[in-house]
Write a protein that holds these residues in place. Sequence first.
Motif, mmCIF file in Angstrom:
data_model
loop_
_atom_site.group_PDB
_atom_site.id
_atom_site.type_symbol
_atom_site.label_atom_id
_atom_site.label_comp_id
_atom_site.label_asym_id
_atom_site.label_seq_id
_atom_site.Cartn_x
_atom_site.Cartn_y
_atom_site.Cartn_z
ATOM 1 N N LEU A 151 45.649 26.335 52.349
ATOM 2 C CA LEU A 151 44.176 26.877 52.055
ATOM 3 C C LEU A 151 44.162 27.303 50.521
ATOM 4 O O LEU A 151 43.228 26.799 49.865
ATOM 5 C CB LEU A 151 43.809 27.897 52.700
ATOM 6 C CG LEU A 151 42.591 28.633 52.658
ATOM 7 C CD1 LEU A 151 41.264 27.474 52.970
ATOM 8 C CD2 LEU A 151 42.433 29.891 53.449
ATOM 9 N N TYR A 152 45.059 28.079 49.924
ATOM 10 C CA TYR A 152 45.247 28.435 48.687
ATOM 11 C C TYR A 152 45.090 27.322 47.774
ATOM 12 O O TYR A 152 44.494 27.204 46.687
ATOM 13 C CB TYR A 152 46.479 29.419 48.574
ATOM 14 C CG TYR A 152 46.529 29.724 47.019
ATOM 15 C CD1 TYR A 152 45.567 30.733 46.415
ATOM 16 C CD2 TYR A 152 47.278 29.362 46.266
ATOM 17 C CE1 TYR A 152 45.659 31.127 45.201
ATOM 18 C CE2 TYR A 152 47.714 29.728 44.848
ATOM 19 C CZ TYR A 152 46.780 30.605 44.332
ATOM 20 O OH TYR A 152 46.912 30.997 42.958
ATOM 21 N N GLY A 175 36.878 25.425 42.497
ATOM 22 C CA GLY A 175 37.002 26.203 41.283
ATOM 23 C C GLY A 175 36.061 27.337 41.080
ATOM 24 O O GLY A 175 36.387 28.389 40.270
ATOM 25 N N ASP A 176 34.727 27.015 41.412
ATOM 26 C CA ASP A 176 33.970 27.968 40.856
ATOM 27 C C ASP A 176 34.201 29.424 41.693
ATOM 28 O O ASP A 176 34.101 30.451 41.063
ATOM 29 C CB ASP A 176 32.194 27.724 41.432
ATOM 30 C CG ASP A 176 31.825 26.522 40.279
ATOM 31 O OD1 ASP A 176 32.416 26.314 39.013
ATOM 32 O OD2 ASP A 176 31.054 25.587 40.698
ATOM 33 N N PHE A 177 34.494 29.159 42.902
ATOM 34 C CA PHE A 177 34.741 30.141 43.889
ATOM 35 C C PHE A 177 35.729 30.975 43.431
ATOM 36 O O PHE A 177 36.111 32.211 43.268
ATOM 37 C CB PHE A 177 35.137 29.810 45.208
ATOM 38 C CG PHE A 177 35.391 30.968 46.098
ATOM 39 C CD1 PHE A 177 34.641 32.120 46.372
ATOM 40 C CD2 PHE A 177 36.771 30.901 46.669
ATOM 41 C CE1 PHE A 177 35.385 33.190 47.250
ATOM 42 C CE2 PHE A 177 37.346 31.999 47.506
ATOM 43 C CZ PHE A 177 36.649 33.037 47.696
ATOM 44 N N MET A 178 37.057 30.282 42.912
ATOM 45 C CA MET A 178 38.322 30.790 42.646
ATOM 46 C C MET A 178 38.101 31.417 41.256
ATOM 47 O O MET A 178 38.859 32.274 40.969
ATOM 48 C CB MET A 178 39.312 29.759 42.742
ATOM 49 C CG MET A 178 39.823 29.319 43.803
ATOM 50 S SD MET A 178 40.583 30.281 44.922
ATOM 51 C CE MET A 178 42.129 30.211 44.585
ATOM 52 N N VAL A 226 39.384 35.578 41.679
ATOM 53 C CA VAL A 226 39.918 35.364 42.981
ATOM 54 C C VAL A 226 41.166 34.807 43.102
ATOM 55 O O VAL A 226 41.853 34.949 44.018
ATOM 56 C CB VAL A 226 38.568 34.609 43.731
ATOM 57 C CG1 VAL A 226 39.210 34.234 45.357
ATOM 58 C CG2 VAL A 226 37.394 35.562 43.936
ATOM 59 N N ALA A 227 41.371 33.616 42.506
ATOM 60 C CA ALA A 227 42.463 32.985 42.138
ATOM 61 C C ALA A 227 43.698 33.641 41.935
ATOM 62 O O ALA A 227 44.776 33.587 42.620
ATOM 63 C CB ALA A 227 42.234 31.694 41.018
ATOM 64 N N PHE A 228 43.802 34.742 41.206
ATOM 65 C CA PHE A 228 44.700 35.556 40.817
ATOM 66 C C PHE A 228 45.041 36.410 41.827
ATOM 67 O O PHE A 228 46.216 36.874 42.180
ATOM 68 C CB PHE A 228 44.352 36.478 39.565
ATOM 69 C CG PHE A 228 45.494 37.498 38.992
ATOM 70 C CD1 PHE A 228 46.720 36.795 38.310
ATOM 71 C CD2 PHE A 228 45.602 38.721 39.340
ATOM 72 C CE1 PHE A 228 47.731 37.543 38.070
ATOM 73 C CE2 PHE A 228 46.322 39.604 38.882
ATOM 74 C CZ PHE A 228 47.525 38.926 38.265
ATOM 75 N N VAL A 229 43.977 37.248 42.432
ATOM 76 C CA VAL A 229 44.115 37.968 43.679
ATOM 77 C C VAL A 229 44.968 37.403 44.917
ATOM 78 O O VAL A 229 45.715 37.452 45.580
ATOM 79 C CB VAL A 229 42.842 38.597 44.141
ATOM 80 C CG1 VAL A 229 42.969 39.337 45.562
ATOM 81 C CG2 VAL A 229 42.263 39.575 42.978
ATOM 82 N N LEU A 230 44.358 36.043 45.138
ATOM 83 C CA LEU A 230 44.906 35.323 46.225
ATOM 84 C C LEU A 230 46.280 34.636 45.968
ATOM 85 O O LEU A 230 47.131 34.673 46.731
ATOM 86 C CB LEU A 230 43.968 33.804 46.686
ATOM 87 C CG LEU A 230 42.598 34.228 47.191
ATOM 88 C CD1 LEU A 230 41.770 32.953 47.387
ATOM 89 C CD2 LEU A 230 42.696 35.369 48.569
#
Length: 129
Positions: free
Chosen positions: A65-66, A74-77, A87-91
């Motif tokens: 999923l990640y 990309g916009d969400f992350m 968000v990408a860094f946190v996930l």
Amino acid sequence: MDTAPTTTQGPDEPDGPSTTEAAPPAAGNDRFSTLQSSAEFGELRRTQRSFAFPLTIAFVSWYLLYVLLSNYAGDFMGTAVAGNINVAFVLGLAQFLTTFLIAWWYSRHAAAKLDPGAEALRARLEAGE
């Protein structure tokens, strides 16, 4: 002048065939087979698999999923959470956290439910039962 090739033995090599590795007796193989087909061994294997397989599937799904979010969302992350942290860094950090949590959880599970049963089976095997 034709001479046959010679082999030299190093100082650490034995002179002849190794005598330290003897084939296990046939009765020993029967003990292993009997233990492997026992209800206790089956229960121990079932306990390990019922914990490890679902957790492995869950973690691999979480990882995929990640990866999929990183590729296709990309916009969400890229959404900022705090300052330069997105968000990408946190996930991504959550991936490491879940890895360590799963290892800790499995260690506790093994110590509580797998190790005592494995120790009992080992003792029984060594006693020759």
